[in-house]
Design an enzyme around this catalytic site. Structure first.
Site, short mmCIF file in Angstrom:
data_model
loop_
_atom_site.label_atom_id
_atom_site.label_comp_id
_atom_site.label_asym_id
_atom_site.label_seq_id
_atom_site.Cartn_x
_atom_site.Cartn_y
_atom_site.Cartn_z
N ARG A 1 31.06 34.78 33.41
CA ARG A 1 30.74 36.52 32.52
C ARG A 1 29.56 36.93 31.99
NH1 ARG A 1 36.67 35.73 29.46
NH2 ARG A 1 38.22 36.75 31.49
N GLY A 57 39.82 34.66 35.20
CA GLY A 57 40.84 33.23 34.04
C GLY A 57 40.66 32.04 34.89
N GLY A 101 43.65 38.92 32.59
CA GLY A 101 44.97 39.44 32.12
C GLY A 101 45.06 41.49 32.50
#
Length: 407
Positions: free
Chosen positions: A38, A364, A388
């Site tokens: 990320r 995820g 999500g």
């Protein structure tokens, strides 16, 4: 949505304080980052803005602190890694030890054009996640005072109605960063302009987490493959005994209804034909060898916990993905963190690589598994940063962070 190119063209970047809401919520083992995906995904937007002369203020959450400072959730390790990555392009990075306090104000005031500041964890302030609009708005006001312009680039948080995601864009000129623009473009390929055959692979532990996306995808997909802990509720719905495996009995009626709907619509539902399990859950810290048991789904021993799809299922899943044109994968096939139960997840990842399809790994645990198992990220069409958020988009929900950027 406007993009950062629009902001640059309109003169809202050079010499301006640009607030970038990134998603730097990375996994930590103590102070060690175990997957920096990320952070690396946030770098292109930050770099582009800095090189355009912006004074870049980066903000993110990390974990779930309870609205006050908590050292275990500090972004200090992230600041160090972000600084290393930006330094490669000659961009200097400072770290503020609070979010809207004295350190944040002083750090932002000390920025020169082309420099970057990372603020401490946004969730150290209760206003970030407050349900009360006024409390959330008050925190957004304090954030807005630090900046001239807002860039939303934290795709992993756009499904949250949080101050820095939803309220802050309303207070500043705003645009989408490179990451969000890419993520939305990919998701549109999975919802609005799908090349068929379209297969979806779903895993993870609880079927209840995926009910909404299954319901929506029954109208979109040609083939749905299910593994992970959630599969045992499907197997039970088909009449199989599942031993000590994870089972959500309260979800059996809706799972049966989904299987019936899929059959009526001609959507192929692919479930494992065998599983790998053990009589006890493996030790994920030491990864000590366990005693795996392989069994067909119609003969799972009563004392066995299902922990992965079996060897025949791996072949079946690979065959069902071989002729696809589009694949979306969200959720591992088993407890991939332990080598005895990683082969199902590894087989799905390899099948995506071998397929000619446009492949999307839906964030995820799936994205973490790809990296942990040593696959080349560039071998996939796209690896999402937001599990999500991806699922809620595919469910057809309005995502607050995207709606705010469109406003």
């Amino acid at each position: 949505m406007k993009t950062i190119d629009d902001l640059i063209g309109q003169g809202q970047v050079a010499g301006k304080r640009v607030f970038v809401r990134a998603d730097l919520n990375v996994p930590l083992a103590g102070q060690t980052i175990t997957d920096d995906g990320r952070i690396r995904a946030a770098v292109p937007t930050i770099t582009k803005l800095a090189q355009a002369g912006a004074r870049v203020i980066v903000a993110s959450h990390l974990g779930r602190p309870k609205g006050e400072p908590d050292p275990q959730f500090s972004l200090a390790p992230v600041a160090a890694r972000l600084g290393e990555l930006l330094d490669r392009d000659g961009i200097s990075t400072a770290f503020a030890t609070d979010t809207v306090g004295d350190s944040a104000r002083a750090t932002v005031e000390g920025l020169a054009d082309g420099q970057v500041a990372l603020l401490e964890n946004l969730r150290f302030n209760a206003g970030e996640t407050a349900k009360d609009d006024a409390e959330r708005g008050a925190f957004a006001d304090r954030l807005a005072a630090l900046a001239d312009t807002y860039v939303g680039d934290g795709f992993g948080a756009v499904h949250r109605k949080h101050a820095s995601v939803y309220d802050l864009p309303a207070r500043l000129p705003h645009a989408a960063g490179l990451l969000i623009a890419t993520e939305v473009g990919v998701l549109r390929k999975l919802t609005e302009d799908v090349t068929r055959p379209y297969a979806v692979v779903l895993g993870g532990s609880k079927v209840s987490d995926k009910l909404g996306v299954i319901d929506h995808l029954l109208e979109k997909a040609d083939r749905i493959l299910v593994g992970g802990g959630m599969v045992f509720t499907f197997l039970k719905a088909q009449g199989h005994e599942v031993g000590k495996s994870l089972l959500q009995e309260d979800q059996l009626p809706v799972v049966r209804e989904y299987l019936e709907r899929a059959a009526a619509k001609g959507v192929e539902f692919v479930l494992p034909v065998d599983v790998v399990g053990a009589t006890a859950f493996p030790d994920l810290k030491t990864k000590a060898p366990s005693s795996p048991v392989t069994a067909p789904v119609d003969a799972i021993p009563a004392d066995v916990i299902g922990l992965d799809i079996g060897p025949e299922s791996r072949k079946l899943f690979a065959a069902k993905l071989a002729d696809t044109a589009t694949v979306f994968w969200n959720g591992p096939m088993g407890v991939f963190e332990h080598p005895d139960y990683a082969e199902g997840t590894r087989a799905v990842a390899q099948a995506l690589i071998d397929s000619p399809a446009f492949t999307v790994v839906g964030g995820g645990d799936s994205a973490a598994a790809v990296r942990i198992l040593g696959f080349d990220e560039n071998a996939f069409g796209h690896i999402s940063t937001g599990g999500g958020a991806s699922l809620e988009y595919l469910e057809g929900k309005t995502l607050p962070g995207l709606a705010a950027l469109e406003g």
